[in-house]
Design a protein around this motif. Structure first.
Motif, PDB file in Angstrom:
ATOM      1  N   ILE A  53      -1.462  -5.908 -35.202  1.00 54.49           N
ATOM      2  CA  ILE A  53      -1.741  -7.347 -35.271  1.00 54.49           C
ATOM      3  C   ILE A  53      -0.905  -8.103 -34.240  1.00 54.49           C
ATOM      4  CG2 ILE A  53      -1.497  -9.395 -36.736  1.00 54.49           C
ATOM      5  CD1 ILE A  53      -2.217  -7.470 -39.113  1.00 54.49           C
ATOM      6  N   ALA A  54       0.369  -7.754 -34.124  1.00 55.63           N
ATOM      7  CA  ALA A  54       1.243  -8.426 -33.154  1.00 55.63           C
ATOM      8  C   ALA A  54       0.760  -8.175 -31.727  1.00 55.63           C
ATOM      9  CB  ALA A  54       2.684  -7.945 -33.323  1.00 55.63           C
ATOM     10  N   ASN A  55       0.342  -6.958 -31.448  1.00 49.66           N
ATOM     11  CA  ASN A  55      -0.141  -6.625 -30.111  1.00 49.66           C
ATOM     12  C   ASN A  55      -1.417  -7.393 -29.787  1.00 49.66           C
ATOM     13  OD1 ASN A  55       0.596  -5.091 -27.847  1.00 49.66           O
ATOM     14  ND2 ASN A  55      -0.888  -3.503 -28.327  1.00 49.66           N
ATOM     15  N   LEU A  56      -2.331  -7.459 -30.758  1.00 52.17           N
ATOM     16  CA  LEU A  56      -3.555  -8.225 -30.553  1.00 52.17           C
ATOM     17  C   LEU A  56      -3.234  -9.693 -30.281  1.00 52.17           C
ATOM     18  CD1 LEU A  56      -5.771  -6.652 -33.341  1.00 52.17           C
ATOM     19  CD2 LEU A  56      -6.170  -6.509 -30.877  1.00 52.17           C
ATOM     20  N   ALA A  57      -2.317 -10.261 -31.052  1.00 56.59           N
ATOM     21  CA  ALA A  57      -1.938 -11.664 -30.862  1.00 56.59           C
ATOM     22  C   ALA A  57      -1.328 -11.879 -29.478  1.00 56.59           C
ATOM     23  CB  ALA A  57      -0.957 -12.097 -31.944  1.00 56.59           C
ATOM     24  N   MET A  58      -0.521 -10.935 -29.031  1.00 57.75           N
ATOM     25  CA  MET A  58       0.105 -11.055 -27.717  1.00 57.75           C
ATOM     26  C   MET A  58      -0.953 -11.116 -26.618  1.00 57.75           C
ATOM     27  SD  MET A  58       2.685  -8.410 -25.777  1.00 57.75           S
ATOM     28  CE  MET A  58       1.483  -7.093 -25.762  1.00 57.75           C
ATOM     29  N   TYR A  59      -1.937 -10.236 -26.694  1.00 58.60           N
ATOM     30  CA  TYR A  59      -2.949 -10.213 -25.643  1.00 58.60           C
ATOM     31  C   TYR A  59      -3.925 -11.382 -25.750  1.00 58.60           C
ATOM     32  CZ  TYR A  59      -1.260  -5.658 -24.177  1.00 58.60           C
ATOM     33  OH  TYR A  59      -0.490  -4.632 -23.709  1.00 58.60           O
ATOM     34  N   ILE A  60      -4.251 -11.801 -26.949  1.00 63.95           N
ATOM     35  CA  ILE A  60      -5.154 -12.938 -27.126  1.00 63.95           C
ATOM     36  C   ILE A  60      -4.492 -14.223 -26.622  1.00 63.95           C
ATOM     37  CG2 ILE A  60      -6.315 -14.356 -28.872  1.00 63.95           C
ATOM     38  CD1 ILE A  60      -6.908 -11.704 -30.343  1.00 63.95           C
ATOM     39  N   SER A  61      -3.162 -14.246 -26.609  1.00 62.83           N
ATOM     40  CA  SER A  61      -2.460 -15.438 -26.115  1.00 62.83           C
ATOM     41  C   SER A  61      -2.720 -15.679 -24.630  1.00 62.83           C
ATOM     42  CB  SER A  61      -0.957 -15.319 -26.376  1.00 62.83           C
ATOM     43  OG  SER A  61      -0.380 -14.332 -25.543  1.00 62.83           O
ATOM     44  N   TYR A  62      -3.282 -14.709 -23.933  1.00 62.94           N
ATOM     45  CA  TYR A  62      -3.653 -14.919 -22.531  1.00 62.94           C
ATOM     46  C   TYR A  62      -4.780 -15.929 -22.384  1.00 62.94           C
ATOM     47  CZ  TYR A  62      -0.768 -11.273 -20.475  1.00 62.94           C
ATOM     48  OH  TYR A  62       0.285 -10.531 -20.037  1.00 62.94           O
ATOM     49  N   LEU A  63      -5.467 -16.249 -23.465  1.00 61.03           N
ATOM     50  CA  LEU A  63      -6.529 -17.254 -23.393  1.00 61.03           C
ATOM     51  C   LEU A  63      -6.002 -18.579 -22.841  1.00 61.03           C
ATOM     52  CD1 LEU A  63      -8.549 -16.604 -26.668  1.00 61.03           C
ATOM     53  CD2 LEU A  63      -9.319 -16.288 -24.306  1.00 61.03           C
ATOM     54  N   GLY A  64      -4.782 -18.950 -23.223  1.00 60.02           N
ATOM     55  CA  GLY A  64      -4.174 -20.182 -22.707  1.00 60.02           C
ATOM     56  C   GLY A  64      -4.012 -20.140 -21.202  1.00 60.02           C
ATOM     57  N   GLU A  65      -3.578 -19.011 -20.673  1.00 62.45           N
ATOM     58  CA  GLU A  65      -3.424 -18.870 -19.222  1.00 62.45           C
ATOM     59  C   GLU A  65      -4.779 -18.892 -18.532  1.00 62.45           C
ATOM     60  OE1 GLU A  65      -0.894 -15.998 -17.367  1.00 62.45           O
ATOM     61  OE2 GLU A  65       0.416 -15.923 -19.127  1.00 62.45           O
ATOM     62  N   ILE A  66      -5.751 -18.235 -19.130  1.00 59.18           N
ATOM     63  CA  ILE A  66      -7.089 -18.198 -18.541  1.00 59.18           C
ATOM     64  C   ILE A  66      -7.665 -19.612 -18.472  1.00 59.18           C
ATOM     65  CG2 ILE A  66      -9.455 -17.374 -18.891  1.00 59.18           C
ATOM     66  CD1 ILE A  66      -8.129 -14.829 -20.201  1.00 59.18           C
ATOM     67  N   ILE A  67      -7.523 -20.364 -19.549  1.00 55.62           N
ATOM     68  CA  ILE A  67      -8.014 -21.745 -19.572  1.00 55.62           C
ATOM     69  C   ILE A  67      -7.289 -22.593 -18.535  1.00 55.62           C
ATOM     70  CG2 ILE A  67      -8.105 -23.846 -20.986  1.00 55.62           C
ATOM     71  CD1 ILE A  67      -8.640 -21.924 -23.398  1.00 55.62           C
ATOM     72  N   ALA A  68      -5.956 -22.440 -18.438  1.00 55.44           N
ATOM     73  CA  ALA A  68      -5.197 -23.192 -17.433  1.00 55.44           C
ATOM     74  C   ALA A  68      -5.659 -22.833 -16.027  1.00 55.44           C
ATOM     75  CB  ALA A  68      -3.699 -22.926 -17.588  1.00 55.44           C
ATOM     76  N   ASN A  69      -5.870 -21.557 -15.788  1.00 59.47           N
ATOM     77  CA  ASN A  69      -6.344 -21.120 -14.470  1.00 59.47           C
ATOM     78  C   ASN A  69      -7.696 -21.732 -14.143  1.00 59.47           C
ATOM     79  OD1 ASN A  69      -4.083 -19.487 -14.105  1.00 59.47           O
ATOM     80  ND2 ASN A  69      -5.091 -17.673 -14.917  1.00 59.47           N
ATOM     81  N   LEU A  70      -8.594 -21.742 -15.109  1.00 61.53           N
ATOM     82  CA  LEU A  70      -9.936 -22.295 -14.880  1.00 61.53           C
ATOM     83  C   LEU A  70      -9.921 -23.814 -14.731  1.00 61.53           C
ATOM     84  CD1 LEU A  70     -11.992 -20.061 -17.345  1.00 61.53           C
ATOM     85  CD2 LEU A  70     -11.918 -19.912 -14.834  1.00 61.53           C
ATOM     86  N   ASN A  71      -8.877 -24.460 -15.258  1.00 59.82           N
ATOM     87  CA  ASN A  71      -8.745 -25.921 -15.143  1.00 59.82           C
ATOM     88  C   ASN A  71      -7.955 -26.341 -13.908  1.00 59.82           C
ATOM     89  OD1 ASN A  71     -10.275 -26.609 -17.388  1.00 59.82           O
ATOM     90  ND2 ASN A  71      -8.539 -26.404 -18.767  1.00 59.82           N
ATOM     91  N   GLY A  72      -7.750 -25.428 -12.990  1.00 59.81           N
ATOM     92  CA  GLY A  72      -7.094 -25.772 -11.734  1.00 59.81           C
ATOM     93  C   GLY A  72      -5.581 -25.749 -11.777  1.00 59.81           C
ATOM     94  N   GLN A  73      -4.992 -25.150 -12.795  1.00 57.41           N
ATOM     95  CA  GLN A  73      -3.537 -25.011 -12.896  1.00 57.41           C
ATOM     96  C   GLN A  73      -3.195 -23.520 -12.895  1.00 57.41           C
ATOM     97  OE1 GLN A  73      -3.147 -26.927 -16.643  1.00 57.41           O
ATOM     98  NE2 GLN A  73      -3.057 -28.974 -15.792  1.00 57.41           N
ATOM     99  N   PRO A  74      -3.343 -22.876 -11.740  1.00 55.32           N
ATOM    100  CA  PRO A  74      -3.181 -21.419 -11.695  1.00 55.32           C
ATOM    101  C   PRO A  74      -1.771 -20.963 -12.055  1.00 55.32           C
ATOM    102  CG  PRO A  74      -3.359 -22.304  -9.476  1.00 55.32           C
ATOM    103  CD  PRO A  74      -3.605 -23.439 -10.417  1.00 55.32           C
ATOM    104  N   THR A  75      -1.729 -19.847 -12.753  1.00 50.72           N
ATOM    105  CA  THR A  75      -0.470 -19.194 -13.104  1.00 50.72           C
ATOM    106  C   THR A  75      -0.325 -17.955 -12.225  1.00 50.72           C
ATOM    107  OG1 THR A  75      -1.560 -17.897 -14.830  1.00 50.72           O
ATOM    108  CG2 THR A  75      -0.609 -20.006 -15.502  1.00 50.72           C
TER     109      THR A  75
END
Length: 108
Positions: A37-59
């Motif tokens: 569960i912790a591992n899944l949560a860690m990887y799913i947290s990349y959604l925030g980075e993906i959204i930021a990247n798509l909104n023009g705030q690249p990480t």
């Protein structure tokens, strides 16, 4: 009584050992479930980075790229085990997907 417990043929001793072994296996499975569960949560947290990247705030793409590589290796390891380690495969597979997506969207 002590002599009976020292005797390896004693059914009581064998029963106690089996129960202790079962308890240990149950504890390991419980830790494995929480780790999955912790591992899944860690990887799913990349959604925030993906959204930021798509909104023009690249990480930076470096960390998610190496996370994807790491997850790929763990999926491969779990798959190649003589008895497939499904907890490891299921916990790591989202890392391949979300890590690659985060890295690719960061480079767009």
């Amino acid at each position: 009584m002590q002599n009976q417990l020292r005797n390896p043929q004693n059914p009581l001793k064998k029963q106690v050992q089996e129960q202790l072994h079962k308890k240990q296996i149950d504890e390991v499975k419980l830790v494995g479930d929480f780790a999955t569960i912790a591992n899944l949560a860690m990887y799913i947290s990349y959604l925030g980075e993906i959204i930021a990247n798509l909104n023009g705030q690249p990480t930076s793409p470096i960390q998610p790229l190496f996370a994807a590589l790491n997850a790929t290796l763990w999926v491969g390891y779990g798959w190649l085990m003589p008895k497939k380690d499904w907890r490891l495969i299921i916990a790591s597979f989202p890392g391949v997907i979300f890590g690659v997506m985060a890295a690719v969207t960061a480079m767009m």
